[in-house]
Motif scaffolding. Structure first.
Motif, PDB file in Angstrom:
ATOM      1  N   LYS A 185       0.835  -1.208   0.000  1.00  0.00           N
ATOM      2  CA  LYS A 185       0.000   0.000   0.000  1.00  0.00           C
ATOM      3  C   LYS A 185       0.875   1.266   0.000  1.00  0.00           C
ATOM      4  CE  LYS A 185      -3.851   1.920   2.666  1.00  0.00           C
ATOM      5  NZ  LYS A 185      -4.978   1.793   1.756  1.00  0.00           N
ATOM      6  N   ASN A 186       1.879   1.276   0.859  1.00  0.00           N
ATOM      7  CA  ASN A 186       2.676   2.501   1.019  1.00  0.00           C
ATOM      8  C   ASN A 186       3.626   2.763  -0.139  1.00  0.00           C
ATOM      9  OD1 ASN A 186       1.445   2.829   3.460  1.00  0.00           O
ATOM     10  ND2 ASN A 186       3.088   1.843   4.634  1.00  0.00           N
ATOM     11  N   VAL A 187       4.230   1.701  -0.663  1.00  0.00           N
ATOM     12  CA  VAL A 187       5.235   1.903  -1.718  1.00  0.00           C
ATOM     13  C   VAL A 187       4.612   1.769  -3.112  1.00  0.00           C
ATOM     14  CG1 VAL A 187       7.411   1.040  -2.697  1.00  0.00           C
ATOM     15  CG2 VAL A 187       7.108   1.137  -0.210  1.00  0.00           C
ATOM     16  N   PHE A 188       3.767   0.766  -3.282  1.00  0.00           N
ATOM     17  CA  PHE A 188       3.233   0.504  -4.637  1.00  0.00           C
ATOM     18  C   PHE A 188       1.813   1.048  -4.842  1.00  0.00           C
ATOM     19  CE2 PHE A 188       6.618  -2.551  -4.103  1.00  0.00           C
ATOM     20  CZ  PHE A 188       7.260  -2.503  -5.331  1.00  0.00           C
ATOM     21  N   ARG A 189       1.222   1.578  -3.795  1.00  0.00           N
ATOM     22  CA  ARG A 189      -0.116   2.176  -3.850  1.00  0.00           C
ATOM     23  C   ARG A 189      -1.165   1.197  -4.365  1.00  0.00           C
ATOM     24  NH1 ARG A 189       0.061   6.981  -7.340  1.00  0.00           N
ATOM     25  NH2 ARG A 189       1.664   5.875  -8.487  1.00  0.00           N
ATOM     26  N   ILE A 190      -1.119  -0.031  -3.850  1.00  0.00           N
ATOM     27  CA  ILE A 190      -2.132  -1.011  -4.227  1.00  0.00           C
ATOM     28  C   ILE A 190      -2.718  -1.691  -2.991  1.00  0.00           C
ATOM     29  CG2 ILE A 190      -1.306  -1.590  -6.557  1.00  0.00           C
ATOM     30  CD1 ILE A 190       0.029  -4.087  -5.191  1.00  0.00           C
ATOM     31  N   GLU A 191      -3.964  -2.107  -3.151  1.00  0.00           N
ATOM     32  CA  GLU A 191      -4.601  -2.932  -2.132  1.00  0.00           C
ATOM     33  C   GLU A 191      -4.386  -4.381  -2.552  1.00  0.00           C
ATOM     34  OE1 GLU A 191      -5.980  -1.904   0.593  1.00  0.00           O
ATOM     35  OE2 GLU A 191      -5.975   0.245   0.132  1.00  0.00           O
ATOM     36  N   ALA A 192      -3.842  -5.185  -1.668  1.00  0.00           N
ATOM     37  CA  ALA A 192      -3.588  -6.582  -2.031  1.00  0.00           C
ATOM     38  C   ALA A 192      -3.559  -7.422  -0.767  1.00  0.00           C
ATOM     39  CB  ALA A 192      -2.264  -6.697  -2.770  1.00  0.00           C
ATOM     40  N   GLU A 193      -3.757  -8.699  -0.982  1.00  0.00           N
ATOM     41  CA  GLU A 193      -3.725  -9.633   0.135  1.00  0.00           C
ATOM     42  C   GLU A 193      -2.450 -10.457  -0.024  1.00  0.00           C
ATOM     43  OE1 GLU A 193      -6.587 -13.285   1.651  1.00  0.00           O
ATOM     44  OE2 GLU A 193      -6.939 -12.308  -0.268  1.00  0.00           O
ATOM     45  N   VAL A 194      -1.734 -10.693   1.073  1.00  0.00           N
ATOM     46  CA  VAL A 194      -0.519 -11.508   0.981  1.00  0.00           C
ATOM     47  C   VAL A 194      -0.799 -12.840   1.669  1.00  0.00           C
ATOM     48  CG1 VAL A 194       1.945 -11.630   1.456  1.00  0.00           C
ATOM     49  CG2 VAL A 194       0.875  -9.406   1.068  1.00  0.00           C
TER      50      VAL A 194
ATOM     51  N   GLU B 250       0.457 -17.215   2.029  1.00  0.00           N
ATOM     52  CA  GLU B 250       1.688 -18.021   1.912  1.00  0.00           C
ATOM     53  C   GLU B 250       1.523 -19.002   0.766  1.00  0.00           C
ATOM     54  OE1 GLU B 250       3.140 -20.195   5.429  1.00  0.00           O
ATOM     55  OE2 GLU B 250       4.104 -21.515   3.961  1.00  0.00           O
ATOM     56  N   LEU B 251       2.537 -19.076  -0.080  1.00  0.00           N
ATOM     57  CA  LEU B 251       2.526 -20.023  -1.189  1.00  0.00           C
ATOM     58  C   LEU B 251       2.661 -21.426  -0.575  1.00  0.00           C
ATOM     59  CD1 LEU B 251       2.441 -19.697  -4.280  1.00  0.00           C
ATOM     60  CD2 LEU B 251       4.929 -19.852  -4.260  1.00  0.00           C
ATOM     61  N   ALA B 252       1.654 -22.246  -0.807  1.00  0.00           N
ATOM     62  CA  ALA B 252       1.514 -23.528  -0.105  1.00  0.00           C
ATOM     63  C   ALA B 252       2.829 -24.235   0.192  1.00  0.00           C
ATOM     64  CB  ALA B 252       0.603 -24.439  -0.920  1.00  0.00           C
ATOM     65  N   GLY B 253       3.119 -24.370   1.471  1.00  0.00           N
ATOM     66  CA  GLY B 253       4.244 -25.183   1.920  1.00  0.00           C
ATOM     67  C   GLY B 253       5.626 -24.603   1.656  1.00  0.00           C
ATOM     68  N   SER B 254       5.725 -23.435   1.011  1.00  0.00           N
ATOM     69  CA  SER B 254       7.047 -22.943   0.607  1.00  0.00           C
ATOM     70  C   SER B 254       7.614 -21.930   1.599  1.00  0.00           C
ATOM     71  CB  SER B 254       6.947 -22.272  -0.762  1.00  0.00           C
ATOM     72  OG  SER B 254       6.227 -21.066  -0.637  1.00  0.00           O
ATOM     73  N   GLY B 255       6.759 -21.365   2.440  1.00  0.00           N
ATOM     74  CA  GLY B 255       7.213 -20.298   3.332  1.00  0.00           C
ATOM     75  C   GLY B 255       7.393 -18.980   2.591  1.00  0.00           C
ATOM     76  N   ARG B 256       7.074 -18.975   1.304  1.00  0.00           N
ATOM     77  CA  ARG B 256       7.230 -17.743   0.522  1.00  0.00           C
ATOM     78  C   ARG B 256       5.864 -17.065   0.351  1.00  0.00           C
ATOM     79  NH1 ARG B 256      12.092 -17.016  -2.422  1.00  0.00           N
ATOM     80  NH2 ARG B 256      13.532 -18.706  -1.976  1.00  0.00           N
ATOM     81  N   PRO B 257       5.878 -15.736   0.300  1.00  0.00           N
ATOM     82  CA  PRO B 257       4.596 -15.037   0.158  1.00  0.00           C
ATOM     83  C   PRO B 257       4.087 -15.050  -1.288  1.00  0.00           C
ATOM     84  CG  PRO B 257       6.399 -13.465   0.253  1.00  0.00           C
ATOM     85  CD  PRO B 257       7.018 -14.828   0.405  1.00  0.00           C
ATOM     86  N   HIS B 258       2.794 -14.900  -1.415  1.00  0.00           N
ATOM     87  CA  HIS B 258       2.185 -14.752  -2.741  1.00  0.00           C
ATOM     88  C   HIS B 258       1.168 -13.625  -2.627  1.00  0.00           C
ATOM     89  CE1 HIS B 258       0.710 -15.869  -6.676  1.00  0.00           C
ATOM     90  NE2 HIS B 258      -0.511 -15.690  -6.190  1.00  0.00           N
ATOM     91  N   ILE B 259       1.198 -12.742  -3.598  1.00  0.00           N
ATOM     92  CA  ILE B 259       0.327 -11.560  -3.531  1.00  0.00           C
ATOM     93  C   ILE B 259      -0.906 -11.784  -4.388  1.00  0.00           C
ATOM     94  CG2 ILE B 259       0.186  -9.087  -4.021  1.00  0.00           C
ATOM     95  CD1 ILE B 259       3.342  -9.176  -3.756  1.00  0.00           C
ATOM     96  N   ARG B 260      -2.066 -11.538  -3.785  1.00  0.00           N
ATOM     97  CA  ARG B 260      -3.325 -11.569  -4.552  1.00  0.00           C
ATOM     98  C   ARG B 260      -3.786 -10.141  -4.689  1.00  0.00           C
ATOM     99  NH1 ARG B 260      -7.261 -15.660  -1.845  1.00  0.00           N
ATOM    100  NH2 ARG B 260      -6.010 -17.347  -1.807  1.00  0.00           N
ATOM    101  N   PHE B 261      -3.821  -9.674  -5.909  1.00  0.00           N
ATOM    102  CA  PHE B 261      -4.187  -8.274  -6.140  1.00  0.00           C
ATOM    103  C   PHE B 261      -5.713  -8.132  -6.124  1.00  0.00           C
ATOM    104  CE2 PHE B 261      -0.104  -9.080  -8.237  1.00  0.00           C
ATOM    105  CZ  PHE B 261       0.667  -8.153  -7.567  1.00  0.00           C
ATOM    106  N   CYS B 262      -6.177  -7.008  -5.593  1.00  0.00           N
ATOM    107  CA  CYS B 262      -7.620  -6.786  -5.558  1.00  0.00           C
ATOM    108  C   CYS B 262      -8.002  -5.929  -6.766  1.00  0.00           C
ATOM    109  CB  CYS B 262      -8.012  -6.043  -4.284  1.00  0.00           C
ATOM    110  SG  CYS B 262      -7.442  -6.897  -2.807  1.00  0.00           S
ATOM    111  N   SER B 263      -9.079  -6.318  -7.438  1.00  0.00           N
ATOM    112  CA  SER B 263      -9.423  -5.609  -8.671  1.00  0.00           C
ATOM    113  C   SER B 263     -10.272  -4.364  -8.398  1.00  0.00           C
ATOM    114  CB  SER B 263     -10.156  -6.544  -9.636  1.00  0.00           C
ATOM    115  OG  SER B 263     -11.317  -7.030  -9.005  1.00  0.00           O
ATOM    116  N   ASP B 264     -10.785  -4.199  -7.172  1.00  0.00           N
ATOM    117  CA  ASP B 264     -11.532  -2.953  -6.923  1.00  0.00           C
ATOM    118  C   ASP B 264     -11.171  -2.365  -5.556  1.00  0.00           C
ATOM    119  OD1 ASP B 264     -14.394  -5.116  -6.942  1.00  0.00           O
ATOM    120  OD2 ASP B 264     -12.939  -4.851  -5.313  1.00  0.00           O
TER     121      ASP B 264
END
Ligand SMILES: Nc1ncnc2c1ncn2[C@@H]1O[C@H](COP(=O)(O)OP(=O)(O)OP(=O)(O)O)[C@@H](O)[C@H]1O
Length: 254
Positions: free
Chosen positions: A229-238, A240-254
């Motif tokens: 939100k602060n750097v990229f100015r987007i609303e998104a949900e973070v 965890e990528l199943a079992g990897s410990g790595r994050p995955h971003i789901r962008f919100c379309s509205d």
């Protein structure tokens, strides 16, 4: 540490473009560099690779201040894959990759079998060996990008800087190239716009905002909802990528 940057500052006229950036990258590490358009990623990469001189601050590669290292010596250690790099048009794919061997050759030395092997391996690595005789100007944008990466590999560097190397690539080749960069036995800093690819393939992620480095750490620590939100100015949900410990971003379309 393979790359150590201390208090780098660079600007043009009265405009400061890179603001007091310090970072260290370990041997073999892949560091992703992310940030909005114009945040200073390319400028920082060029400073780190010795292609620009900082107004103040210093860069050490393999323990030596690059300000005191000759271009040729630096070129044996450092490869740079530029965004939209231009190449002389009247050449073949193999000719472009052969240029990667230039820093290793002496003025009188001929083309060696080691040079040939390095070029061949680099072409195979990016899936372009079968196209080695094709004219450069007939390649698609993604194929050109892969050939430029092959040229950097043929250079046999210990450090590689890549400025948006997945530009123009289809998703198969985006993943292939980033997987390869991660697996290569060299230290790399990769500027990327795709945050999910950065999260998947980078050991750490550094975030640029208005010329400053505002975060640097493991993908799971850096890619928070607040940062997006602060750097990229987007609303998104973070998530965890199943079992990897790595994050995955789901962008919100509205
Ligand atoms: N030689 C220059 N003269 C004037 N301004 C420059 C110069 N080089 C870079 N800039 C400016 O500095 C800022 C940072 O540019 P830079 O290319 O480093 O950003 P970036 O994060 O790589 O951007 P992008 O994601 O769009 O590729 C931009 O506003 C750019 O216009």
């Amino acid at each position: 540490m393979t790359i150590v940057a201390g208090n780098l500052v660079w600007g043009v006229g009265r405009k400061t473009i890179v603001r007091d950036v310090s970072l260290s990258v370990r041997r073999g590490e892949t560091l992703g560099l992310i940030g909005p358009n114009g945040s200073g990623k390319s400028s920082l990469l060029r400073l780190l690779a010795g292609l620009k001189r900082p107004s103040s601050g210093r860069v050490e590669i393999n323990g030596r201040d690059i300000a005191g290292v000759s271009r040729r010596t630096l070129a044996r250690q450092v490869a740079f894959v530029q965004q939209n790099a231009a190449t002389d048009t009247n050449v073949s794919v193999r000719d472009v990759v052969r240029l990667g061997r230039t820093p290793h050759r002496s003025a009188l030395g001929g083309w060696s079998s080691a040079d040939e092997a390095a070029v061949s391996a680099a072409l195979s690595r990016v899936d372009m060996h079968q196209r080695r005789a094709q004219a450069w100007q007939t390649l698609s944008g993604g194929e050109r990008q892969r050939v430029h990466i092959a040229r950097a590999l043929a250079q046999a560097p210990t450090v590689m800087f890549l400025d948006e190397p997945t530009n123009h690539l289809d998703i198969h080749h985006q993943i292939e190239i980033l997987r390869m960069v991660r697996e290569l036995d060299l230290t790399s800093i990769v500027a990327l716009h795709d945050l999910n690819l950065a999260a998947m393939f980078c050991d750490r992620i550094a975030v640029m905002q208005e010329g400053a480095l505002v975060e640097c750490g493991a993908p799971a620590d850096v890619l928070s909802q607040a940062l997006l939100k602060n750097v990229f100015r987007i609303e998104a949900e973070v998530i965890e990528l199943a079992g990897s410990g790595r994050p995955h971003i789901r962008f919100c379309s509205d």
